[in-house]
Design a protein around this motif. Structure first.
Motif, short mmCIF file in Angstrom:
data_model
loop_
_atom_site.label_atom_id
_atom_site.label_comp_id
_atom_site.label_asym_id
_atom_site.label_seq_id
_atom_site.Cartn_x
_atom_site.Cartn_y
_atom_site.Cartn_z
N PRO A 164 42.66 34.12 48.36
CA PRO A 164 41.48 34.79 48.91
C PRO A 164 41.69 36.30 48.99
N ALA A 165 40.69 37.05 48.57
CA ALA A 165 40.84 38.51 48.53
C ALA A 165 39.48 39.17 48.66
N GLN A 166 39.53 40.44 49.07
CA GLN A 166 38.33 41.27 49.05
C GLN A 166 38.62 42.53 48.25
N ILE A 167 37.60 43.06 47.64
CA ILE A 167 37.72 44.26 46.79
C ILE A 167 36.71 45.27 47.28
N ARG A 168 37.16 46.50 47.50
CA ARG A 168 36.29 47.55 48.01
C ARG A 168 36.68 48.88 47.38
N LEU A 169 35.88 49.90 47.68
CA LEU A 169 36.17 51.25 47.22
C LEU A 169 36.78 52.06 48.34
N ALA A 170 37.77 52.89 48.01
CA ALA A 170 38.34 53.86 48.93
C ALA A 170 38.04 55.25 48.37
N ALA A 217 35.38 56.46 47.58
CA ALA A 217 34.31 56.34 46.58
C ALA A 217 34.80 56.44 45.14
N SER A 218 36.11 56.29 44.92
CA SER A 218 36.60 56.46 43.56
C SER A 218 37.78 55.58 43.20
N GLN A 219 38.30 54.79 44.15
CA GLN A 219 39.49 54.00 43.89
C GLN A 219 39.29 52.56 44.33
N ILE A 220 39.55 51.63 43.43
CA ILE A 220 39.44 50.21 43.75
C ILE A 220 40.62 49.78 44.61
N VAL A 221 40.32 49.12 45.72
CA VAL A 221 41.36 48.58 46.62
C VAL A 221 41.17 47.06 46.70
N ILE A 222 42.26 46.32 46.49
CA ILE A 222 42.23 44.88 46.56
C ILE A 222 43.13 44.43 47.70
N GLU A 223 42.57 43.67 48.63
CA GLU A 223 43.31 43.27 49.84
C GLU A 223 43.19 41.77 50.05
N PRO A 224 44.22 41.14 50.61
CA PRO A 224 44.12 39.71 50.92
C PRO A 224 43.16 39.50 52.09
N LEU A 225 42.48 38.37 52.08
CA LEU A 225 41.60 38.00 53.19
C LEU A 225 42.40 37.20 54.23
#
Length: 248
Positions: free
Chosen positions: A232-238, A240-248
């Motif tokens: 499980p993971a979530q993906i967001r922007l940091a 406004a220019s960098q993809i961040v992938i984090e575990p849920l």
């Protein structure tokens, strides 16, 4: 006193998804050297990722006095990397003419500035009924409960999308809002398709080919980090220019 961070200059070329043609090639520069350098860098990790997808050159960010790019060369370079550019949009009259000579279509018409018109007489005020409340601009969440096969594409205009079955390799999920996949995500997921940088991607099993938020994308030529791969993971922007992938 902390030093003020200088903004990073825009790259010569960016890629974004578009409902019209799949891939939007946004030109920030028309200089041959800058484009050549950035193309080599951009496709270094994934030279064979795009499988002949159609593409459109977006010219709206080019300066008004920018010289015309070498359209024929640029189209050949992208074709050699798996894209199939066929048109330009938001181009000036000069850029559009040069693009047409290179065999590209022009998707926008150059509209001349209209001449100033005589002001119309102001009518006498009259009783106007109160306007009805405007409907909500938020679109309902789209729900997909069947697996998506390779080549299938679903799009949630104006809102979020929830997928309750697998997104298989080669399938694509696009939403103007956020994307929720309660199953393996093995294809492509593109959230914030119209520029919403707050959109996110959630999945219970991350194994994606490509993820994108507001046009910022990341491909996975290798598996994601062990902390999130097939988990499980979530993906967001940091920033406004960098993809961040984090575990849920």
């Amino acid at each position: 006193m902390p030093r003020r961070r200088e903004p990073r200059p825009a790259p010569a070329l960016e890629l974004k998804t578009t409902r019209l043609a799949g891939i939007q090639v946004i030109l920030n520069s028309a200089e041959h050297a800058a484009l050549d350098t950035h193309l080599s860098t951009l496709f270094a990790a994934t030279p064979d990722f795009f499988g002949g997808e159609a593409a459109v050159f977006e010219c709206g960010r080019l300066p008004a006095d920018a010289p015309s790019p070498d359209w024929a060369w640029l189209a050949r370079e992208l074709k050699s990397r798996g894209l199939n550019p066929f048109a330009v949009q938001n181009a000036s009259a000069e850029l559009a003419a040069a693009a047409q000579q290179a065999g590209l279509l022009v998707l926008n018409d150059v509209v001349p500035t209209p001449a100033a018109a005589e002001p119309e007489p102001v009518p006498e005020p009259e009783a106007v009924p109160a306007p009805e409340p405007a409907p909500s601009a938020t679109a309902p969440t789209r729900i997909i409960d069947k697996p998506l096969r390779s080549g299938q594409r679903v799009y949630a205009a104006g809102g979020d999308i929830v997928v309750l079955a697998a997104v298989n390799p080669g399938a694509e999920v696009i939403a103007d809002g956020s994307i929720h996949v309660y199953a393996p995500l093995k294809g492509r997921a593109l959230a914030g398709a119209r520029g919403d940088t707050s959109a996110r991607i959630f999945t219970t099993h991350l194994e994606a080919e490509l993820v994108s938020i507001a046009g910022v994308y990341r491909t996975f030529d290798a598996a994601p980090d062990a902390a999130v791969a097939r988990k499980p993971a979530q993906i967001r922007l940091a920033d406004a220019s960098q993809i961040v992938i984090e575990p849920l």
